[in-house]
Design an enzyme around this catalytic site. Sequence first.
Site, mmCIF file in Angstrom:
data_model
loop_
_atom_site.group_PDB
_atom_site.id
_atom_site.type_symbol
_atom_site.label_atom_id
_atom_site.label_comp_id
_atom_site.label_asym_id
_atom_site.label_seq_id
_atom_site.Cartn_x
_atom_site.Cartn_y
_atom_site.Cartn_z
ATOM 1 C CE1 TYR A 96 -29.675 38.738 -29.101
ATOM 2 C CE2 TYR A 96 -27.918 39.435 -30.571
ATOM 3 C CZ TYR A 96 -29.001 38.632 -30.303
ATOM 4 O OH TYR A 96 -29.410 37.716 -31.235
ATOM 5 C CB CYS A 132 -23.884 49.096 -5.949
ATOM 6 S SG CYS A 132 -24.504 50.708 -5.556
ATOM 7 N N GLY A 186 -30.050 38.774 -36.632
ATOM 8 C CA GLY A 186 -30.590 39.761 -35.695
ATOM 9 C C GLY A 186 -29.576 40.879 -35.560
HETATM 10 N N1 LLP Z 1 -31.717 32.287 -34.698
HETATM 11 C C1 LLP Z 1 -31.624 31.606 -33.550
HETATM 12 C C2 LLP Z 1 -32.251 30.298 -33.456
HETATM 13 C C3 LLP Z 1 -30.921 32.144 -32.467
HETATM 14 O O1 LLP Z 1 -30.821 31.458 -31.343
HETATM 15 C C4 LLP Z 1 -30.321 33.418 -32.583
HETATM 16 C C5 LLP Z 1 -29.588 34.018 -31.461
HETATM 17 C C6 LLP Z 1 -30.471 34.110 -33.796
HETATM 18 C C7 LLP Z 1 -31.162 33.519 -34.837
HETATM 19 C C8 LLP Z 1 -29.904 35.494 -34.021
HETATM 20 O O2 LLP Z 1 -28.537 35.558 -33.866
HETATM 21 P P1 LLP Z 1 -27.733 36.890 -34.285
HETATM 22 O O3 LLP Z 1 -27.805 36.999 -35.785
HETATM 23 O O4 LLP Z 1 -28.431 38.039 -33.642
HETATM 24 O O5 LLP Z 1 -26.377 36.670 -33.756
HETATM 25 N N2 LLP Z 1 -27.044 37.745 -26.134
HETATM 26 C C9 LLP Z 1 -25.945 37.305 -26.981
HETATM 27 C C10 LLP Z 1 -26.440 36.698 -28.264
HETATM 28 C C11 LLP Z 1 -27.391 35.540 -28.054
HETATM 29 C C12 LLP Z 1 -27.888 35.000 -29.354
HETATM 30 C C13 LLP Z 1 -28.943 33.994 -29.130
HETATM 31 N N3 LLP Z 1 -29.504 33.472 -30.325
HETATM 32 C C14 LLP Z 1 -25.051 38.519 -27.253
HETATM 33 O O6 LLP Z 1 -25.359 39.599 -26.786
HETATM 34 O O7 LLP Z 1 -24.030 38.393 -27.916
#
Ligand code: LLP
Length: 465
Positions: free
Chosen positions: A423, A393, A324
């Site tokens: 994100y 705030c 992602g």
């Molecule tokens: N596949 C699964 C099953 C996942 O849970 C996730 C992310 C992805 C793929 C994609 O991961 P990426 O390639 O985007 O790292 N909010 C947090 C990240 C949470 C990720 C949750 N799962 C942040 O802003 O760092």
Amino acid sequence: MSRSAHPAGPRHADVLPEGHYSGPAADLNELDPKVWAQTVTRDDDANGVVTVGGIDVKTLAERHGTPAYVLDEDDFRQRARAWRTAFGHDADVFYAGKAFLSRAVVRWLHEEGLNLDVCSGGELATALSAGMPADRIAFHGNNKSVSEITRAVEAGVGRIVLDSFQEIVRVAHIAQSLGKRQRVQIRITVGVEAHTHEFIATAHEDQKFGIPLAGGQAAEAVRRALQLDGLELIGIHSHIGSQIFDMSGFEVAAHRVVGLLKDIRDEHGVELPEIDLGGGLGIAYTSDDDPREPHDIAKALTEIVTRECDAARLRTPRISVEPGRAIVGPTAFTLYEVGTIKPLDGLRTYVSVDGGMSDNIRTALYDAEYSVALVSRRSDAEPMLARVVGKHCESGDIVVKDAFLPGDLAPGDLIAVPATGAYCRSMASNYNHVLRPPVVAVKDGESRVIVRRETEEDLLRLDVG
Ligand code: LLP
């Protein structure tokens, strides 16, 4: 990464934390291509204003207002394509919609030949409404509702990733009652958790996702899934973490997943045809980060799986991955207008912008590091140590903890924070009734709003009195 928010306290008084990338860059006008979207350049003929997709940021601010997420469409498509090409025809790339999802993005992904991972009814609805073929959608989540599962099965999603023993039965029952056989994977936790440069290979079954490999639980889940008529078990899924640079966590995960495939073959005489290694590949938020190219990642993952399968005398399954952040993260920056500037003698200068933790919660939530640059003009003024803060705030409302900006920065200047494609909009909130910014796609000298700015009418429409 810190897991705790820290709204106030001594940590905020550190001038520069130990190990932090130190000192200003030699030239603050330079834009490191590692952290900025591909078409970003500074136009030295126009007083150094920054342009992206052939449009300068002053024009973007006039047309669309600030703050705004500005997304480079060509960059997005190229990164998506690079992942697709790197993995080739024997593998599938599922873009993780949680990083950022909109209908335009779904169309781009479709056109570039990627699949899509969704993890809620809302993401599923967005994907389907933009024409992503259901069989190219994977449905995730640790607590999918009966209605979400029903919609996914009815729509004919390509796979549902089963996350618990209860869900195995639930999905089988729903599929059967709809007269369908649903293709599924089982998500297992392999005892590996990885973040950035390190991974830990013990005791990380203690989390809400998946079914632990330990204690024969994953094997038992497979046994049950294979018995149920409503399910066609096509593979095993593993996701080990986020913002990872070190491939050794994937190596251990692949070893353990293949070990399970071997046990399944030995016990049931079945060779499952797919394995999904999840997402989590890191990007550069600052010049100190060194992410790997999709080609290297694909090569490393394919080699690991092939080697493990050869050793276990298994046919190599079809691999899928779910990036992602690595696709959308670097393609966007957040454009802000500078407001109040408050120098604190001997400490740093607080630079307030017209957004904040409502458009980027990652700094407050994860202690994330970002870069920032003055983009409406060039400046050769002396660097000043700055902290970019929002208008909320709350003293933890920090966008960029420690950064150098030109000392002649003034209210009305435009600054931009790169690598906010992932994100940020997807985790944005209305805290303090601040309106969520638009996402503006730029390409070939044109700008197009793909997610519009929230309005006060939007807020009042939800508030039914
Ligand atoms: N596949 C699964 C099953 C996942 O849970 C996730 C992310 C992805 C793929 C994609 O991961 P990426 O390639 O985007 O790292 N909010 C947090 C990240 C949470 C990720 C949750 N799962 C942040 O802003 O760092």
